[in-house]
Design an enzyme around this catalytic site. Structure first.
Site, mmCIF file in Angstrom:
data_model
loop_
_atom_site.group_PDB
_atom_site.id
_atom_site.type_symbol
_atom_site.label_atom_id
_atom_site.label_comp_id
_atom_site.label_asym_id
_atom_site.label_seq_id
_atom_site.Cartn_x
_atom_site.Cartn_y
_atom_site.Cartn_z
ATOM 1 N N HIS A 151 -44.398 -0.852 30.883
ATOM 2 C CA HIS A 151 -44.534 -1.002 29.435
ATOM 3 C C HIS A 151 -43.903 -2.295 28.920
ATOM 4 O O HIS A 151 -44.052 -2.617 27.736
ATOM 5 C CB HIS A 151 -43.955 0.218 28.702
ATOM 6 C CG HIS A 151 -42.467 0.242 28.609
ATOM 7 N ND1 HIS A 151 -41.658 0.951 29.484
ATOM 8 C CD2 HIS A 151 -41.611 -0.338 27.720
ATOM 9 C CE1 HIS A 151 -40.385 0.808 29.135
ATOM 10 N NE2 HIS A 151 -40.333 0.027 28.073
ATOM 11 N N GLY A 164 -34.558 -2.293 24.592
ATOM 12 C CA GLY A 164 -34.201 -3.600 25.115
ATOM 13 C C GLY A 164 -33.664 -3.527 26.531
ATOM 14 O O GLY A 164 -33.624 -4.517 27.258
#
Length: 267
Positions: A73, A212
């Site tokens: 992803h 993140g």
């Protein structure tokens, strides 16, 4: 029977893998803390170009001088670069090695509309090999099918957000995330059927990965004292990164050892 690719991968990791020059400062870490500089020397920063500036987007693991493992992803349509030997994103410290991307190889089973379906893994071939040194090194890779035990004291690393709404970290962070067995993590009240056997859960109380940190490693010390990358950071709870009974979910590296090694050999 092992493929030639797997033999090559294990040979790469057999000598000097998982033994950082700068030993990580580990212990009962509550939430995240600044990692000791260069103590996770296989951690990379995946950055995308916006305008004339590159921005941190995901983590990853250097598996060979010209190959990085990250999450499926994390890969989009941007222009990317990979930075090894990174610690403080706000400074040029002189040890960084920057490479452009020759190609991405995303697992064919990855579905970007269904992260919980699994196969959230990708390989990045670098434009040229990096130089291995005291600040850029390789981890060990678990053998196919290996399962880290429940409560194994592993560490998540990355520059992800300190909480859901906060900024990304400037310095590389680490946090202790004990492994949660699949039987517990997939039970009712936890992640239930969203967690597949090809995934590994860790944390789920006061510590977690966050946005993140995706693509980065789950670092677990083996019985031989070396560090093994047992997982690829995949997803966390939507409501809040730190959510009780919602551990950080990683792609289980050992479920994809053959695919990783074949990718490195065939591309």
């Amino acid at each position: 029977m092992m493929t030639l690719a797997l033999v090559l991968l294990l040979a790469t990791c057999a000598h000097g893998c998982g033994t950082p020059t700068y030993e990580p400062s580990v212990g009962r870490v509550v939430n995240g803390k600044d990692a000791r500089p260069y103590s996770w020397p296989w951690q990379i920063s995946l950055q995308y170009l916006s305008g004339s500036t590159y921005h941190q987007t995901c983590g990853g693991t250097l598996l060979a001088p010209n190959w990085v493992m990250t999450a499926g992803h994390c890969i989009g349509s941007h222009t990317y670069r990979v930075v090894m030997g990174e610690y403080d994103l706000t400074k040029e410290e002189g040890y960084e090695q920057i490479r452009s991307v020759e190609k991405f190889v995303v697992h064919p089973g990855w579905n970007d509309k269904c992260v919980s379906c699994g196969n959230d893994i990708a390989m990045i071939k670098l434009s040229s090999p990096v130089v291995l040194n005291d600040k850029v090194q390789l981890p060990c890779v678990p053998v196919s099918g290996e399962v880290a035990p429940h409560d194994d004291p592993c560490y998540v690393t990355g520059w992800g957000r300190m909480d859901n709404g906060g900024p990304i970290a400037s310095k590389l962070q680490q946090a202790l995330l004990p492994v949660v067995s699949h039987s517990i993590c997939s039970s009712k009240g936890w992640w239930s059927s969203n967690v597949k056997p090809t995934m590994i859960c860790a944390g789920g109380d006061i510590r977690s990965g966050c946005h993140g940190d995706s693509g980065g490693p789950l670092n677990c010390r083996g019985g031989d004292g070396r560090w093994y990358v047992q997982g690829v950071n995949s997803f966390v709870a939507n409501r809040k990164c730190n959510t009780d009974r919602k551990p950080t979910v990683f792609t289980r590296t050992s479920s994809f050892t053959e695919w990783i090694s074949d990718t490195m050999l065939l591309h």
